[in-house]
Design a protein around this motif. Structure first.
Motif, PDB file in Angstrom:
ATOM      1  N   PHE A 134       0.831  -1.204   0.000  1.00 25.12           N
ATOM      2  CA  PHE A 134       0.000   0.000   0.000  1.00 25.12           C
ATOM      3  C   PHE A 134       0.868   1.258   0.000  1.00 25.12           C
ATOM      4  CE2 PHE A 134      -2.947   3.008   2.293  1.00 25.12           C
ATOM      5  CZ  PHE A 134      -3.850   3.131   1.243  1.00 25.12           C
ATOM      6  N   LEU A 135       1.977   1.219   0.744  1.00 23.72           N
ATOM      7  CA  LEU A 135       2.908   2.348   0.761  1.00 23.72           C
ATOM      8  C   LEU A 135       3.549   2.552  -0.608  1.00 23.72           C
ATOM      9  CD1 LEU A 135       4.655   1.821   4.219  1.00 23.72           C
ATOM     10  CD2 LEU A 135       3.201   3.751   3.575  1.00 23.72           C
ATOM     11  N   TYR A 136       3.900   1.457  -1.282  1.00 25.64           N
ATOM     12  CA  TYR A 136       4.441   1.559  -2.641  1.00 25.64           C
ATOM     13  C   TYR A 136       3.431   2.222  -3.575  1.00 25.64           C
ATOM     14  CZ  TYR A 136       8.308  -1.604  -1.443  1.00 25.64           C
ATOM     15  OH  TYR A 136       9.429  -2.170  -0.891  1.00 25.64           O
ATOM     16  N   PHE A 137       2.179   1.809  -3.451  1.00 28.41           N
ATOM     17  CA  PHE A 137       1.111   2.363  -4.285  1.00 28.41           C
ATOM     18  C   PHE A 137       0.956   3.866  -4.048  1.00 28.41           C
ATOM     19  CE2 PHE A 137      -3.474   3.444  -4.532  1.00 28.41           C
ATOM     20  CZ  PHE A 137      -3.639   3.315  -5.907  1.00 28.41           C
ATOM     21  N   LEU A 138       0.957   4.267  -2.769  1.00 32.27           N
ATOM     22  CA  LEU A 138       0.836   5.690  -2.444  1.00 32.27           C
ATOM     23  C   LEU A 138       2.041   6.483  -2.944  1.00 32.27           C
ATOM     24  CD1 LEU A 138      -0.545   5.494   1.216  1.00 32.27           C
ATOM     25  CD2 LEU A 138      -1.811   6.108  -0.854  1.00 32.27           C
ATOM     26  N   MET A 139       3.220   5.868  -2.896  1.00 30.89           N
ATOM     27  CA  MET A 139       4.422   6.546  -3.369  1.00 30.89           C
ATOM     28  C   MET A 139       4.339   6.819  -4.873  1.00 30.89           C
ATOM     29  SD  MET A 139       8.380   5.355  -2.795  1.00 30.89           S
ATOM     30  CE  MET A 139       8.036   5.104  -1.044  1.00 30.89           C
ATOM     31  N   ILE A 140       3.806   5.854  -5.607  1.00 25.30           N
ATOM     32  CA  ILE A 140       3.630   6.041  -7.053  1.00 25.30           C
ATOM     33  C   ILE A 140       2.647   7.175  -7.322  1.00 25.30           C
ATOM     34  CG2 ILE A 140       2.733   4.964  -9.158  1.00 25.30           C
ATOM     35  CD1 ILE A 140       3.803   2.295  -8.083  1.00 25.30           C
ATOM     36  N   LEU A 141       1.548   7.209  -6.558  1.00 24.02           N
ATOM     37  CA  LEU A 141       0.572   8.288  -6.715  1.00 24.02           C
ATOM     38  C   LEU A 141       1.194   9.647  -6.400  1.00 24.02           C
ATOM     39  CD1 LEU A 141      -2.719   6.800  -5.185  1.00 24.02           C
ATOM     40  CD2 LEU A 141      -2.076   7.008  -7.593  1.00 24.02           C
ATOM     41  N   LEU A 142       2.039   9.690  -5.368  1.00 22.47           N
ATOM     42  CA  LEU A 142       2.720  10.941  -5.022  1.00 22.47           C
ATOM     43  C   LEU A 142       3.623  11.417  -6.154  1.00 22.47           C
ATOM     44  CD1 LEU A 142       3.758  10.567  -1.260  1.00 22.47           C
ATOM     45  CD2 LEU A 142       2.335  12.359  -2.253  1.00 22.47           C
ATOM     46  N   LEU A 143       4.348  10.492  -6.745  1.00 21.15           N
ATOM     47  CA  LEU A 143       5.231  10.847  -7.861  1.00 21.15           C
ATOM     48  C   LEU A 143       4.433  11.350  -9.055  1.00 21.15           C
ATOM     49  CD1 LEU A 143       7.802   7.894  -7.685  1.00 21.15           C
ATOM     50  CD2 LEU A 143       8.182  10.278  -7.033  1.00 21.15           C
ATOM     51  N   LEU A 144       3.286  10.729  -9.306  1.00 22.27           N
ATOM     52  CA  LEU A 144       2.445  11.153 -10.428  1.00 22.27           C
ATOM     53  C   LEU A 144       1.875  12.552 -10.201  1.00 22.27           C
ATOM     54  CD1 LEU A 144       0.514   7.837 -11.227  1.00 22.27           C
ATOM     55  CD2 LEU A 144       2.330   8.907 -12.570  1.00 22.27           C
ATOM     56  N   THR A 145       1.404  12.811  -8.978  1.00 21.94           N
ATOM     57  CA  THR A 145       0.862  14.144  -8.688  1.00 21.94           C
ATOM     58  C   THR A 145       1.962  15.200  -8.711  1.00 21.94           C
ATOM     59  OG1 THR A 145       1.061  13.669  -6.310  1.00 21.94           O
ATOM     60  CG2 THR A 145      -1.086  13.301  -7.330  1.00 21.94           C
ATOM     61  N   ALA A 146       3.167  14.840  -8.246  1.00 20.73           N
ATOM     62  CA  ALA A 146       4.294  15.778  -8.296  1.00 20.73           C
ATOM     63  C   ALA A 146       4.671  16.084  -9.741  1.00 20.73           C
ATOM     64  CB  ALA A 146       5.487  15.194  -7.545  1.00 20.73           C
ATOM     65  N   ALA A 147       4.664  15.049 -10.585  1.00 19.14           N
ATOM     66  CA  ALA A 147       4.974  15.248 -12.001  1.00 19.14           C
ATOM     67  C   ALA A 147       3.931  16.141 -12.661  1.00 19.14           C
ATOM     68  CB  ALA A 147       5.044  13.895 -12.705  1.00 19.14           C
ATOM     69  N   ALA A 148       2.665  15.916 -12.330  1.00 18.04           N
ATOM     70  CA  ALA A 148       1.592  16.736 -12.898  1.00 18.04           C
ATOM     71  C   ALA A 148       1.730  18.191 -12.466  1.00 18.04           C
ATOM     72  CB  ALA A 148       0.236  16.180 -12.467  1.00 18.04           C
ATOM     73  N   TYR A 149       2.138  18.413 -11.223  1.00 13.71           N
ATOM     74  CA  TYR A 149       2.265  19.775 -10.691  1.00 13.71           C
ATOM     75  C   TYR A 149       3.407  20.539 -11.369  1.00 13.71           C
ATOM     76  CZ  TYR A 149       2.850  23.582  -7.339  1.00 13.71           C
ATOM     77  OH  TYR A 149       2.961  24.827  -6.752  1.00 13.71           O
TER      78      TYR A 149
END
Length: 251
Positions: A134-149
């Motif tokens: 679950f932490l890996y999944f959240l980390m991927i989401l964080l990277l995606l949102t950071a990239a979008a920003y």
């Protein structure tokens, strides 16, 4: 170089063969279970465990086999092991509840405050590996949102990415805390199950010591200490005593 390549090839081949044999054993065990040949099925499942393979499905099937054979202690033991790997599996929870209902000892659990029970249920929502994934999944989401920003130069997208990233970061930090607590719980506390029909708990780790109380097959206990081949055990109601290692199985 040829020796190393040959060695690696043989190692790879042995892993493939072992995996294939494990799969065959599991399938044959399932077929035997469907034919109500529970003794033979349990032996095949145990052979799979001897290969070092573990899964919630394997422990669940083994628990079902032992339950059908009337071996309540071993049934609960394997249901508990399955639940440890898949804490939210409804089938495991259901069958474990049925097995526990057949135990002789009905131990009253020491009462806990509501918010403590609620917090513990959150910690036990996933296994250690489950929290890690679950932490890996959240980390991927964080990277995606950071990239979008940082990449997409649009105010609306950046605003959405910032808000989403903040929420995900909060969930990530909270999940990291739960992961740490679950890891500590699994490493700090050891539980076991009584596998003999009835055992006499001793006041000290000595056969000649006074009898403390008697408990029966299938009861789940906590291990507090070990001296030689004796375990110091604690019941859910707080009672403590000593049992020999042959009378219990560690979950």
């Amino acid at each position: 170089m040829k020796y190393k390549i040959t060695f690696l090839f043989l190692l790879f081949l042995s892993i493939i063969c072992s995996a294939s044999e494990v799969e065959d054993l599991m399938q044959n065990g399932n077929n035997l279970y469907q034919k109500n040949q529970f003794e033979e099925a349990s032996k095949l499942y145990e052979r799979v465990l001897n290969y070092g393979y573990e899964s919630s499905e394997l422990y669940y099937n083994l628990g079902n086999s032992y339950f059908r054979l009337g071996k309540l202690g071993y049934s609960i033991l394997n249901y508990e092991k399955a639940l440890k790997l898949a804490p939210s599996d409804e089938d495991i929870i259901h069958n474990l509840a049925i097995a526990n209902a057949r135990t002789i000892d009905k131990i009253e659990v020491l009462p806990k405050l509501f918010f403590i029970r609620w917090f513990e249920s959150l910690v036990n929502l996933f296994s250690v590996n489950g929290w890690l994934y679950f932490l890996y999944f959240l980390m991927i989401l964080l990277l995606l949102t950071a990239a979008a920003y940082f990449v997409i130069n649009k105010i609306i997208i950046q605003k959405w990415a910032f808000i989403s990233g903040s929420v995900i970061l909060g969930v990530f930090i909270l999940s990291l805390v739960f992961f740490g607590l679950r890891l500590h719980q699994d490493s700090q506390f050891t539980n076991a199950v009584i596998v003999e029909q009835a055992v006499t708990v001793k006041a000290s780790p000595d056969v000649s010591s006074n009898d403390a109380f008697i408990i029966h097959e299938g009861l789940k206990i906590q291990i507090d200490d070990k001296v030689s081949d004796w375990y110091k055990v604690r019941l859910a109601d707080g009672k403590i005593g000593w049992l020999r290692s042959t009378e219990i199985k560690i979950i």
